[in-house]
Design a protein around this motif. Structure first.
Motif, PDB file in Angstrom:
ATOM      1  N   VAL A  96       0.977  -1.138   0.144  1.00 35.40           N
ATOM      2  CA  VAL A  96      -0.405   0.199   0.376  1.00 35.40           C
ATOM      3  C   VAL A  96       0.888   1.541  -0.038  1.00 35.40           C
ATOM      4  CG1 VAL A  96      -1.823   1.473   1.474  1.00 35.40           C
ATOM      5  CG2 VAL A  96      -1.764  -1.580   0.954  1.00 35.40           C
ATOM      6  N   LEU A  97       1.899   1.037   0.798  1.00 38.74           N
ATOM      7  CA  LEU A  97       2.699   2.178   0.619  1.00 38.74           C
ATOM      8  C   LEU A  97       3.656   2.872  -0.696  1.00 38.74           C
ATOM      9  CD1 LEU A  97       5.091   1.691   4.253  1.00 38.74           C
ATOM     10  CD2 LEU A  97       2.844   3.115   4.111  1.00 38.74           C
ATOM     11  N   VAL A  98       4.186   1.699  -1.117  1.00 39.40           N
ATOM     12  CA  VAL A  98       4.568   2.443  -2.648  1.00 39.40           C
ATOM     13  C   VAL A  98       2.940   1.776  -3.550  1.00 39.40           C
ATOM     14  CG1 VAL A  98       6.803   1.312  -2.049  1.00 39.40           C
ATOM     15  CG2 VAL A  98       4.704  -0.538  -3.294  1.00 39.40           C
ATOM     16  N   LYS A  99       1.664   2.164  -2.971  1.00 37.29           N
ATOM     17  CA  LYS A  99       0.876   2.472  -4.103  1.00 37.29           C
ATOM     18  C   LYS A  99       0.371   1.062  -5.153  1.00 37.29           C
ATOM     19  CE  LYS A  99       0.685   7.350  -4.183  1.00 37.29           C
ATOM     20  NZ  LYS A  99       0.523   8.591  -4.722  1.00 37.29           N
ATOM     21  N   LYS A 100       1.084   0.220  -4.829  1.00 39.63           N
ATOM     22  CA  LYS A 100       0.783  -1.325  -5.355  1.00 39.63           C
ATOM     23  C   LYS A 100      -1.048  -1.909  -4.700  1.00 39.63           C
ATOM     24  CE  LYS A 100       4.930  -2.436  -7.051  1.00 39.63           C
ATOM     25  NZ  LYS A 100       6.350  -3.328  -7.104  1.00 39.63           N
ATOM     26  N   TRP A 101      -1.994  -1.117  -5.607  1.00 43.60           N
ATOM     27  CA  TRP A 101      -3.390  -1.467  -4.957  1.00 43.60           C
ATOM     28  C   TRP A 101      -3.775  -3.140  -5.241  1.00 43.60           C
ATOM     29  CZ3 TRP A 101      -3.099   2.611  -2.432  1.00 43.60           C
ATOM     30  CH2 TRP A 101      -2.985   3.381  -2.939  1.00 43.60           C
ATOM     31  N   SER A 102      -3.753  -3.921  -6.756  1.00 40.74           N
ATOM     32  CA  SER A 102      -3.612  -4.716  -6.799  1.00 40.74           C
ATOM     33  C   SER A 102      -3.124  -6.045  -5.620  1.00 40.74           C
ATOM     34  CB  SER A 102      -3.423  -5.163  -8.586  1.00 40.74           C
ATOM     35  OG  SER A 102      -3.858  -3.790  -9.254  1.00 40.74           O
ATOM     36  N   GLU A 103      -1.969  -6.020  -6.199  1.00 38.22           N
ATOM     37  CA  GLU A 103      -1.066  -6.309  -4.378  1.00 38.22           C
ATOM     38  C   GLU A 103      -1.332  -6.513  -3.411  1.00 38.22           C
ATOM     39  OE1 GLU A 103       0.072  -5.057  -7.071  1.00 38.22           O
ATOM     40  OE2 GLU A 103       1.375  -5.724  -8.315  1.00 38.22           O
ATOM     41  N   ALA A 104      -2.072  -5.499  -2.641  1.00 37.49           N
ATOM     42  CA  ALA A 104      -2.513  -5.141  -1.484  1.00 37.49           C
ATOM     43  C   ALA A 104      -4.029  -5.752  -1.163  1.00 37.49           C
ATOM     44  CB  ALA A 104      -2.437  -3.431  -1.159  1.00 37.49           C
ATOM     45  N   LEU A 105      -4.425  -5.765  -1.802  1.00 33.74           N
ATOM     46  CA  LEU A 105      -5.946  -6.434  -2.084  1.00 33.74           C
ATOM     47  C   LEU A 105      -6.159  -7.618  -2.400  1.00 33.74           C
ATOM     48  CD1 LEU A 105      -9.162  -5.976  -2.009  1.00 33.74           C
ATOM     49  CD2 LEU A 105      -8.957  -5.475  -4.534  1.00 33.74           C
ATOM     50  N   VAL A 106      -5.001  -8.371  -2.962  1.00 30.96           N
ATOM     51  CA  VAL A 106      -5.025  -9.908  -3.044  1.00 30.96           C
ATOM     52  C   VAL A 106      -4.310 -10.736  -1.632  1.00 30.96           C
ATOM     53  CG1 VAL A 106      -3.907 -11.576  -4.388  1.00 30.96           C
ATOM     54  CG2 VAL A 106      -5.086 -10.045  -5.615  1.00 30.96           C
ATOM     55  N   LEU A 107      -3.155  -9.697  -1.603  1.00 26.16           N
ATOM     56  CA  LEU A 107      -2.753 -10.237  -0.093  1.00 26.16           C
ATOM     57  C   LEU A 107      -3.938 -10.095   1.186  1.00 26.16           C
ATOM     58  CD1 LEU A 107       0.318  -8.926  -0.506  1.00 26.16           C
ATOM     59  CD2 LEU A 107       0.193 -10.976  -0.195  1.00 26.16           C
ATOM     60  N   TYR A 108      -4.530  -9.049   1.754  1.00 25.99           N
ATOM     61  CA  TYR A 108      -5.927  -8.810   2.327  1.00 25.99           C
ATOM     62  C   TYR A 108      -7.170 -10.062   2.337  1.00 25.99           C
ATOM     63  CZ  TYR A 108      -3.873  -4.200   3.509  1.00 25.99           C
ATOM     64  OH  TYR A 108      -3.656  -2.969   4.338  1.00 25.99           O
ATOM     65  N   GLU A 109      -7.354 -10.402   0.957  1.00 21.82           N
ATOM     66  CA  GLU A 109      -7.897 -11.828   0.567  1.00 21.82           C
ATOM     67  C   GLU A 109      -7.197 -12.987   1.150  1.00 21.82           C
ATOM     68  OE1 GLU A 109     -10.434 -11.974  -0.057  1.00 21.82           O
ATOM     69  OE2 GLU A 109     -11.294  -9.556  -1.223  1.00 21.82           O
ATOM     70  N   ARG A 110      -5.599 -13.233   1.311  1.00 19.87           N
ATOM     71  CA  ARG A 110      -5.159 -14.308   2.122  1.00 19.87           C
ATOM     72  C   ARG A 110      -5.315 -14.029   3.212  1.00 19.87           C
ATOM     73  NH1 ARG A 110      -0.393 -17.270  -0.017  1.00 19.87           N
ATOM     74  NH2 ARG A 110      -1.700 -17.289  -2.245  1.00 19.87           N
ATOM     75  N   VAL A 111      -5.002 -13.226   3.262  1.00 21.18           N
ATOM     76  CA  VAL A 111      -5.118 -12.700   4.635  1.00 21.18           C
ATOM     77  C   VAL A 111      -6.836 -12.717   5.993  1.00 21.18           C
ATOM     78  CG1 VAL A 111      -4.991 -10.988   6.986  1.00 21.18           C
ATOM     79  CG2 VAL A 111      -3.710 -10.338   5.553  1.00 21.18           C
TER      80      VAL A 111
END
Length: 591
Positions: free
Chosen positions: A440-455
Motif C-alpha cells: 500500500v505504501l508504494v501504491k500497488k493496490w492490486s497486490e495489496a488487495l490480493v494479500l488482504y484476501e489471503r489474510v
C-alpha cells in the motif's frame, strides 16, 4: 578534536561567569561536567576507551592553556597542583580529568577482564589511582578559596571512587560506608539546589542504591535480595552492578538445584542429572515472572536476552552429554535405538523453551513496533518504523515454529503438531497483513488487495481449526481483531485506488474480462481505470431491446354467421356506353 575544544571553551566560560557562594571565589560543577563529558564522548554506548582518549586530550589542552607543562620533549618534570595555585578553577578541572582518565581506563580493563583475567590486577591499580586523584581534589577544595558546593561535590566524588575500589576488593562493609556517604551528600545537594541540578544528583543516587543493597546482602542482610530483584525488574543497576546481580541470582539457584531431580513435559517424566540444566529449569519460572512484571520494553528486552543466553548455554551442556551418550551406545550392541532417550528428550524440551522464548520476544517487539506505526511521525527527517521491519520479525517467528515441528520425540504427538500448525497460520496471517501494508505504501493496490484476501483466508482457517484447540489460542494474537482491521483497510484501499488518478493501475486479468458497464456490477468492487477517464463505461447506450407486453388482438368470429340486409336499391347502376362512349370519353366530347 575541534568539537572537544569548543566544549572546553563553553565549560570554561560557564565556570568563570557563574555565581559563586559567599564563602569562596572558585566553583566547579563536578558532577555536571563529568556527566556531560561522559555522554558526549563514548559512554552512551559503553565505549570507555574513547572517553579515556578524550580525557587525555583535554588534560593536554588544559596544561597548555594554564602553562602547567610537565617539562619538555626531552625531560619529564613532575608538577603538582597546590593550594597556592588556585587562582583559576581550571586547576581543579585538571585534577578532576586525571581522576576521570584513570577511572575510564579501569572500566575499559574491566570489560577486557572477562576474557583476560590477568587484567583484573591492572584494573585495581587504575581504580586506586583514580581514588588517589579524587582525594587530591578533595584536599584542594578544602581551601577557603573554593565555595561550599564544590567542597561537598568533591567529597561525594571521592566517596564514590573509594566505594568502587572497596567494592572490587569485596570489602563490603567499607564499600557500603563509602557509598552511603556519597548518597547522603547527593541527597542533601538535590534538596538545596534547582530542579535541573537536582535531577543529576538523583540519578547518581539511583546508580549507587543497587551497590548499597548488594553490599548489605553480602554483609548478611537477607532482605536486600528482594530489593535487588525488584531493581532488576525496573532496569536499575546497570554496568558492573548488573553482572554482580546475575552472578548472585545464579548462586542462589545453584543452592536450590540440589533438590531438583526430574522434570515432566507433555506426559513424560525425564530425570535431570546435569547441574547447569537444573539451575536453568529452577529459575525458568522466576525469569518468566520477571519478564511479565518488567517496567518497560527496554528492561523486558534485556531479560529476554538473558534468558536466551542461559538457555543456549544449557543446551550446549546437554549436547556435550549427548555426544558422550552416543559414543557409549556405539560401544554397546544391546541399545534400544528406536525410542528417544531421556537425555535427547531433555534436549528437545530445552530447545522448545528456547524457540518459544524467541517467539515471545519477537512478538513483544512486534507489538511495540505496531504501536509506533500507528503514532504520527513527529520528525519527518527521522526514519520511523516501517511494515518491512515487522515482516522480518514474523519471518523469524515462522522459522522458529518450523523448527518446533521437527523436535525429536514429538513427531507422533498429533496434538502438539496441530498446535504448532495453528500458531503458524496465525503468524502467517499477520505477516501477510504487513506485506500488504508495505505494498500500500508504494501504491500497488492490486497486490495489496490480493494479500488482504489471503489474510482473511488464513484467519477463517484459524477460526475453523481453533474449535478443537481452544487452549492453544489464549497466548496468540486475536484473529478477530485482525479480520476487522483487514476489512477496514480494504475499504480504505479501494477508496485510495479510485482517487489515485496520477498512475495507471495494473488491473488483474481475472477481474476485468469484458466491457461490462458500472451499473451492472455495483455490488462488486473492480479496478477499472476507465471510470475516471474521459469515456467512462457507466451504462450501455443504446440499451438492448427488451421484450414488453403488446396490445391484445381481437378476432370477430361471429361475423361469418351474420346475414346483412340487401343494399342493391341503394347503389346507383351505371349504364353501358359501348364503343361510342369510349371514343367520346377520350376526346372529351362527353364531358
Amino acid at each position: 578534536m575541534a568539537a572537544d575544544k569548543q566544549n572546553d571553551v563553553k565549560v570554561s566560560l560557564m565556570e568563570e561567569n557563574k555565581e559563586n557562594l559567599p564563602d569562596g571565589g572558585l566553583g566547579l560543577e563536578i558532577l555536571q561536567i563529568i556527566k556531560e563529558s561522559q555522554q558526549q564522548h563514548g559512554l552512551r554506548h559503553g565505549d570507555y576507551q574513547r572517553y579515556r582518549g578524550y580525557c587525555s586530550r583535554r588534560l593536554r589542552r588544559l596544561r597548555k592553556t594554564l602553562g602547567f607543562k610537565m617539562g619538555n620533549r626531552h625531560k619529564f618534570v613532575g608538577k603538582k597542583v597546590t593550594v597556592e595555585m588556585l587562582s583559576d578553577n581550571r586547576y581543579l578541572l585538571l585534577v578532576l580529568m586525571e581522576a576521570e582518565r584513570a577511572w575510564s581506563y579501569a572500566m575499559q580493563l574491566k570489560q577486557e577482564a572477562n576474557t583476560e583475567p590477568r587484567k583484573r590486577f591492572h584494573l585495581l591499580a587504575r581504580l586506586r589511582k583514580a581514588a588517589k586523584h579524587s582525594e587530591k581534589l578533595e584536599k584542594l577544595c578544602e581551601s577557603p578559596r573554593v565555595d561550599a558546593k564544590t567542597k561537598l561535590e568533591a567529597q561525594a566524588y571521592t566517596a564514590y571512587l573509594t566505594g568502587m575500589v572497596e567494592f572490587e576488593l569485596q570489602e563490603w562493609k567499607q564499600a557500603m560506608e563509602a557509598f552511603n556517604k556519597c548518597k547522603t551528600i547527593y541527597e542533601k545537594l538535590a534538596s538545596a539546589f534547582t530542579e535541573d541540578l537536582a535531577v543529576l544528583y538523583r540519578q547518581r543516587v539511583d546508580e549507587i542504591s543497587p551497590n548499597i543493597r548488594y553490599c548489605a546482602y553480602n554483609i548478611g542482610d537477607q532482605n536486600a535480595i528482594n530489593d535487588l530483584m525488584q531493581m532488576r525488574l525496573t532496569g536499575g543497576g546497570g554496568g558492573m552492578m548488573a553482572e554482580k546481580l546475575e552472578a548472585l541470582i545464579t548462586q542462589a539457584r545453584t543452592k536450590q538445584a540440589a533438590t531438583m531431580s526430574e522434570v515432566e513435559w507433555r506426559g513424560r517424566t525425564v530425570p535431570v542429572k546435569i547441574d547447569k540444566a537444573r539451575v536453568f529449569l529452577l529459575g525458568l519460572a522466576d525469569n518468566e515472572a520477571a519478564i511479565a512484571q518488567a517496567a518497560n520494553e527496554e528492561t523486558k528486552e534485556h531479560l529476554y536476552e538473558t534468558l536466551l543466553a542461559e538457555c543456549r548455554d544449557t543446551i550446549q551442556a546437554v549436547k556435550e552429554e549427548l555426544k558422550t551418550e552416543a559414543k557409549q551406545r556405539e560401544r554397546s550392541s544391546d541399545g534400544d535405538t528406536g525410542k528417544v532417550s531421556n537425555l535427547q528428550y531433555l534436549h528437545s524440551y530445552l530447545t522448545y523453551i528456547k524457540l518459544c522464548t524467541l517467539v515471545k520476544r519477537n512478538e513483544s517487539m512486534a507489538h511495540t513496533l505496531q504501536a509506533k506505526l500507528k503514532e504520527p511521525e513527529a520528525d519527518e527527517n527521522k526514519r520511523g518504523p516501517r511494515p518491512q521491519d515487522l515482516i522480518r520479525l514474523y519471518d523469524i517467528i515462522l522459522q522458529s515454529l518450523a523448527e518446533l515441528s521437527t523436535l525429536q520425540g514429538l513427531e507422533d504427538d498429533h496434538t502438539f503438531q496441530k498446535e504448532v500448525s495453528l500458531k503458524t497460520l496465525v503468524y502467517k496471517a499477520y505477516r501477510c497483513f504487513f506485506i500488504a501494508q508495505s505494498y500500500v505504501l508504494v501504491k500497488k493496490w492490486s497486490e495489496a488487495l490480493v494479500l488482504y484476501e489471503r489474510v482473511l483466508k488464513y484467519a477463517k482457517e484459524v477460526q475453523s481449526k481453533a474449535k478443537s484447540l481452544n487452549n492453544s489460542l489464549k497466548d496468540l494474537p486475536d484473529v478477530q481483531e485482525l479480520i476487522a482491521e483487514v476489512n477496514a483497510e480494504k475499504y480504505s484501499l479501494q477508496a485510495a485506488a479510485i482517487l489515485d488518478t496520477d498512475e495507471i493501475v495494473e488491473v488483474p486479468q481475472q477481474l476485468v474480462k469484458d466491457n461490462t458497464p458500472l451499473c451492472d456490477h455495483l455490488e462488486t468492487f473492480r479496478f477499472d481505470p476507465t471510470l475516471v477517464g474521459k469515456q467512462p463505461s457507466l451504462v450501455q447506450f443504446p440499451p438492448d431491446f427488451q421484450p414488453i407486453p403488446c396490445k391484445p388482438l381481437f378476432f370477430d368470429l361471429a361475423l361469418n354467421h351474420v346475414a346483412f340486409p340487401p343494399l342493391d336499391d341503394k347503389v346507383e347502376q351505371k349504364g353501358k356506353g359501348g364503343l361510342t362512349g369510349y371514343i367520346k370519353g377520350i376526346f372529351g366530347f362527353g364531358s
